[in-house]
Design a protein around this motif. Sequence first.
Motif, PDB file in Angstrom:
ATOM      1  N   LEU B 509       0.819  -1.197   0.000  1.00  0.00           N
ATOM      2  CA  LEU B 509       0.000   0.000   0.000  1.00  0.00           C
ATOM      3  C   LEU B 509       0.858   1.255   0.000  1.00  0.00           C
ATOM      4  CD1 LEU B 509      -2.983   0.815   0.421  1.00  0.00           C
ATOM      5  CD2 LEU B 509      -2.465   0.937   2.839  1.00  0.00           C
ATOM      6  N   CYS B 510       0.452   2.235  -0.792  1.00  0.00           N
ATOM      7  CA  CYS B 510       1.113   3.535  -0.770  1.00  0.00           C
ATOM      8  C   CYS B 510       0.069   4.623  -0.550  1.00  0.00           C
ATOM      9  CB  CYS B 510       1.789   3.836  -2.095  1.00  0.00           C
ATOM     10  SG  CYS B 510       2.891   2.582  -2.647  1.00  0.00           S
ATOM     11  N   ARG B 511       0.458   5.642   0.109  1.00  0.00           N
ATOM     12  CA  ARG B 511      -0.426   6.798   0.274  1.00  0.00           C
ATOM     13  C   ARG B 511       0.392   8.063   0.080  1.00  0.00           C
ATOM     14  NH1 ARG B 511      -3.833   4.666  -0.896  1.00  0.00           N
ATOM     15  NH2 ARG B 511      -5.655   3.790   0.112  1.00  0.00           N
ATOM     16  N   PHE B 531      -5.746   4.754   8.549  1.00  0.00           N
ATOM     17  CA  PHE B 531      -6.323   4.311   7.283  1.00  0.00           C
ATOM     18  C   PHE B 531      -5.431   3.295   6.617  1.00  0.00           C
ATOM     19  CE2 PHE B 531      -8.177   8.398   8.133  1.00  0.00           C
ATOM     20  CZ  PHE B 531      -9.522   8.147   7.899  1.00  0.00           C
ATOM     21  N   MET B 532      -4.142   3.549   6.696  1.00  0.00           N
ATOM     22  CA  MET B 532      -3.219   2.610   6.084  1.00  0.00           C
ATOM     23  C   MET B 532      -3.323   1.260   6.762  1.00  0.00           C
ATOM     24  SD  MET B 532       0.076   4.680   4.938  1.00  0.00           S
ATOM     25  CE  MET B 532       0.622   3.193   4.209  1.00  0.00           C
ATOM     26  N   GLU B 533      -3.343   1.337   8.065  1.00  0.00           N
ATOM     27  CA  GLU B 533      -3.360   0.093   8.806  1.00  0.00           C
ATOM     28  C   GLU B 533      -4.648  -0.684   8.517  1.00  0.00           C
ATOM     29  OE1 GLU B 533      -0.990  -1.644  12.206  1.00  0.00           O
ATOM     30  OE2 GLU B 533      -0.949   0.517  12.059  1.00  0.00           O
ATOM     31  N   GLY B 568       3.119   1.058   3.080  1.00  0.00           N
ATOM     32  CA  GLY B 568       2.848  -0.011   4.026  1.00  0.00           C
ATOM     33  C   GLY B 568       3.116  -1.341   3.352  1.00  0.00           C
ATOM     34  N   LEU B 569       3.830  -2.197   4.014  1.00  0.00           N
ATOM     35  CA  LEU B 569       4.064  -3.521   3.451  1.00  0.00           C
ATOM     36  C   LEU B 569       3.891  -4.542   4.563  1.00  0.00           C
ATOM     37  CD1 LEU B 569       4.957  -5.273   1.049  1.00  0.00           C
ATOM     38  CD2 LEU B 569       7.275  -5.060   1.889  1.00  0.00           C
ATOM     39  N   ALA B 570       2.938  -5.437   4.382  1.00  0.00           N
ATOM     40  CA  ALA B 570       2.733  -6.487   5.365  1.00  0.00           C
ATOM     41  C   ALA B 570       3.050  -7.814   4.705  1.00  0.00           C
ATOM     42  CB  ALA B 570       1.295  -6.486   5.859  1.00  0.00           C
ATOM     43  N   SER B 571       3.831  -8.632   5.378  1.00  0.00           N
ATOM     44  CA  SER B 571       4.115  -9.975   4.871  1.00  0.00           C
ATOM     45  C   SER B 571       3.724 -10.972   5.941  1.00  0.00           C
ATOM     46  CB  SER B 571       5.599 -10.154   4.583  1.00  0.00           C
ATOM     47  OG  SER B 571       6.062  -9.146   3.744  1.00  0.00           O
ATOM     48  N   ALA B 572       3.221 -12.090   5.522  1.00  0.00           N
ATOM     49  CA  ALA B 572       2.877 -13.137   6.474  1.00  0.00           C
ATOM     50  C   ALA B 572       2.786 -14.454   5.728  1.00  0.00           C
ATOM     51  CB  ALA B 572       1.562 -12.830   7.161  1.00  0.00           C
TER      52      ALA B 572
END
Lengths: 370, 1042
Positions: B509-511, B531-533, B568-572
Amino acid sequence: MTSELDIFVGNTTLIDEEVYRLWLDGYSVSDAVALRVRAGILEQTGATAAVLQSDTMDHYRTFHMLERLLHAPPKLLHQLVFQIPPSRQALLIERYYAFDEAFVREVLGKKLSKGTKKDLDDISAKTGITLKSCRRQFDNFKRVFKVVEEMRGSLADNIQQHFLFSDRLARDYAAIVFFANNRFETAKKKLQYLSFGDFAFCAELMIQNWTLGAVGEAPSKPDSQVDDMDMDLDKEFLQDLKELKVLVADKDLLDLHKSLVCTALRGKLGVFSEMEANFKNLSRGLVNVAAKLTHNKDVRDLFVDLVEKVHLGPQFVEPCRSDHWPLGDVRLFLNQYSVTVHSLDGFRHQALWDRYMDTLRGCLLRLYHD
Amino acid sequence: MPGKLKVKIVAGRHLPVMDRASDLTDAFVEVKFGNTTFKTDVYLKSLNPQWNSEWFKFEVDDEDLQDEPLQITVLDHDTYSANDAIGKVYIDIDPLLYSEAATVISGWFPIYDTIHGIRGEINVVVKVDLFNDLNRFRQSSCGVKFFCTTSIPKCYRAVIIHGFVEELVVNEDPEYQWIDRIRTPRASNEARQRLISLMSGELQRKIGLKVLEMRGNAVVGYLQCFDLEGESGLVVRAIGTACTLDKLSSPAAFLPACNSPSKEMKESPLAHPPSHGCRSTHNSPIHTATGSRLTQNFSVSVPTLIYTGMGSGSAGKEGGPFKALLRQQTQSALEQREFPFFTLTAFPPGFLVHVGGVVSARSVKLLDRIHNPDEPETRDAWWAEIRQEIKSHAKALGCHAVVGYSESTSICEEVCILSASGTAAVLNPRFLQDGTVEGCLEQRIEENLPAGCGFCHIPYDELNMPFPAHLTYCYNCRKQKVPDVLFTTIDLPTDATVVGKGCLIQARLCRLKKKAQAEANATAISNLLPFMEYEVHTQLMNKLKLKGMNALFGLRIQITVGENMLMGLASATAVYLAALPMPGGIQIAGKTPSDGSYEQHISHMQKKISDTIAKNKELYEINPPEISEEIIGSPIPEPKQRSRLLRSQSESSDEVTELDLSHGKKDAFVLEIDDTDAMEDVHSLLTDVPPPSGFYSCNTEIMPGINNWTSEIQMFTSVRVIRLSSLNLTNQALNKNFNDLCENLLKSLYFKLRSMIPCCLCHVNFTVSLPEDELIQVTVTAVAITFDKNQALQTTKTHIEKSLQRASTDNEELLQFPLELCSDSLPSHPFPPAKEHLESARSNSGIPAAQRATSVDYSSFADRCSSWIELIKLKAQTIRRGSIKTTVTVEKASPMGEGNFRNRSAPPCANSTVGVVKMTPLSFIPGAKITKYLGIINMFFIRETTSLREEGGVSGFLHAFIAEVFAMVRAHVAALGGNAVVSYIMKQCVFMENPNKNQAQCLINVSGDAVIFVRESELEVISTQQPTANCQQSCAGGEVTT
């Protein structure tokens, strides 16, 4: 969106053989990508052109960094920056120093100088090998030459020790260095049918028997400072070869030689009559080649002389070929011809003869093909 | 006064030419520790000097021993002008300070210069004589062991796990001192390297003291980070988990405690369970701080989520008195601690009882310009605040502890985002205190917790749920409630029952954000954060559903701040936990049902999504046993709840619940398409391409569902930087760019590593940074591990295999004499297993050959060959020679005539003095047993160039630098006597360029644990020797013929 920076570094350095080959062959990144695409890699792997581009760039960068180390292979072994399994290191070295047959035939026997380097454009155009690859190969020859030039001991061993080549490659390089040093002419049209392998074979024989380093053969000055140089022919030996002239100059000796050979070979040789008729010419040719080796210029023409006619009359290889002697007959004849000399009581240069003839016989047999 | 440090300089090699005239170098060495310096003689005119110095002896406090690095400088002697520095080596002598680790450091170290990189190597021997210290008030903490590994290290047993330790130290950054204006870049870089080395030594010592205070003897999960705050300074901070460890001395002792060595891999992910739900807070409202504070220490941080009625002691209905008891005890054990946090991600069996879910907290701070190095209190206070918040979140989830805890920062100019996250959990008090209290309780725990699902059971009170969630009875034990999805930051517990395989999922995600200064900037950022989260979470949830899975492990959400945007970068790693309910599909609902073509479009999308889900289920082998509704019992009646979390900030999403859910399953997940944004989202869902066949990826230690690793590993780092075209950047375009960047990067990795198929990318760790306005940098470190497809089949079909095996041995007995008969009958399938293996073997090795791929490691290729040849032998000794030959030809097809090269050039190459050092981000090495931990590796390097173009541009520069960093890590490990680094991590890779000036600079910080490992095959010599020898023969035969 453009990629500013794009790298991949593995703990074990990845080497893609295919890309390595393309790099060695001197293709630019874009050409290499095109060639890989043509080879169908995209279909096989489902990759995109962008991925391939990035991968190729990455490998090229790695090779570029490795190149400095490849110039001194022991460095590649001891360096710590690239972790490469030994078998891969060997592959990198071997491939880097491998050369194209077409290229080596062009420069074999030429001086490895700037002048020759300038001709690489022409060689590239002629052989279809990229200029980059020609340069690499030329520089490899020159580098090996420079390193072993002043060294004592066996040429091939020195090369192997300093460049970690396989035996085969080390022997090939020994031949290249030897030819470059002695500047043997190999480019004449008459010699075109000969492969690098033929010359390398001859080079090995000559190194073994005709050089200063040839074991224990040097009749004098055994402890001189140059006594184990493998690269230069033994000048004294070449001078002495003049003595062999007696074999053709002395009519009696020549006749005796002929009769002995003929007696021994009668019935065993398919081309006996041709041999008998030509014996004197053949013998003259063989001995005159030896006698001519006194002068540097003639040494350079050794192979031309062996193959081509010179003013003294038809020389060896050519006449036999035109008469289509079978190889077996040539071997029989040469063996008999050189052995029989030992039975000539009036001839005093037996050792010299063997040193000369054993090598020459080997060379001639190798050169005797279509 | 308790230590004597002894250093000997032996020799140098491959030194650079320093004297152009002679093409040689007159080198000598300065050895410096603290304020004492020794010099060797000058070794004239050589690039391979042999100094063979005497022993240089330094008598020092152990405090200094811990703080100071040994500094070795190689110089070129110059009679007339100043001596020129060739380069330096910093050696951290900490590993020599505790008895069980290394006893001597000896080996070749690369000589490193911050401008020229590696310039030759130097051979050094270092020893330490420690005297007994009787001073009770000492400031040193020699003897405390440090591990980066986030689980209990393999050859140790945890007696007590004490808990959280943290410390930070601050200093001025030399790069920003006034003196930097007049000194050379080299001097400035070296000052920085040295300072950081000193600070991390000091930090480690201070943490060690805290551990000793807690009566522990080790720190596990030690994570040390640097914050380059620019003008305001340099912060080095570390967190870890204090433990009391017992060395498992004999292999015999090893067995009972940690399973048999052969199962070591299984045990490695020792760990723990999932949690569910994700809870996070942002601090959006502005703290009303006093005016003066606002300028100096501007802080934006207020917890937003307050949950009602979650008494921490309250017991759930299901848990009954037992749960309450457990909770009380745990609580008492934990309450003494300020922060009941654990940096571990994998735990001893029985440690983790329940998992609540992910807790995270972020806070935006303005870095104060005036900075006093002697008072780190400000930074301490910031972190304390965040940790408090985490603690309270965990409480709200009915948990007393946080596991898998980590902290991070993102800094841009003077704004700093502090983040912390972890997994709320209920722990078994047994490990937390010396206590002998329990006994009966312990037993009850074991009785009460069914293996494989206990951790999934909710720790909180279902009537007072901290957030909306579907609860059902556990699909495994049917006794306790479980949530519908579970998010955690830890590794998958070993005993967890998983269906199929897992996979890596990412939310990106980018904002865009307006450029602003100071407070305005901080406010803007903190407004964007929630919002990003929220969106990151939505994306994760959608992608999880799309994979047909129901739990996330190893969740790591990184928010990066730049001048004009937030990323935002989430990895799982997603998995299907058998204990959790089957996820429903995804429903798409349009807003305007009137338009026909629109409808059609929607249904088309719906179909695509359903197809993708079906495909994914097949791909990841997710076929949970069907369970009829009755057995499960009716879902718990739920107040009309929203099915997603973190809803509060976003009004629009509330509508979701009102949509018609009639078609499909009740718990189907609904995506509403009400505008183009949403459309984009759905599209982007579908753009994620699954890895090519034969590849798997995950960001946890190991891949759920794969357990038959073979020995080939390849650790790598890949870095990409893209420049955004600055014209009309929109959020959407930005998102797409970022998404493409990550996807392409993954694709490149798959392509590069294709020769290792079948393999799995493990511990895939993405880091995003925004070095400049229009630049996005993504750094990935991971390890590719090969596994055995055949064995995988075997494990799934164990019983079939067994019977086949029996059949084939039977056949063997029968066929001892009629060999011909057997060859005749081969085509008519009397030995199906043999044939099968032959075929699979062929396809196995055929892949790399056909694709002409990069081959990474010969020996393991040979291993693979030999292992399947072995298999063939085992399964079908009756196959006549002819068929064995086919295997040989297969080998011929293998990349190049390796045999030839090996045979010919083995002699010259065999004398290589460079030992292989493996590196891996995992805590274990497949197919091997770690026999000794030698100490922590923690290194910081700066590299700078003023001839960027000449060094191959930015790519050439960074490629060379990273390769050099690897080399220096390997050299240090080898000098300690080790042959691998485990739990390796590249914590920082800060790259700055100025192409106009032809300059670039990069800072890299790496750490890991140096270890000695022994191959299992070498351990089990007796059992395997014969077959191995046999098959080596046949392999060798094959090679010779090629």
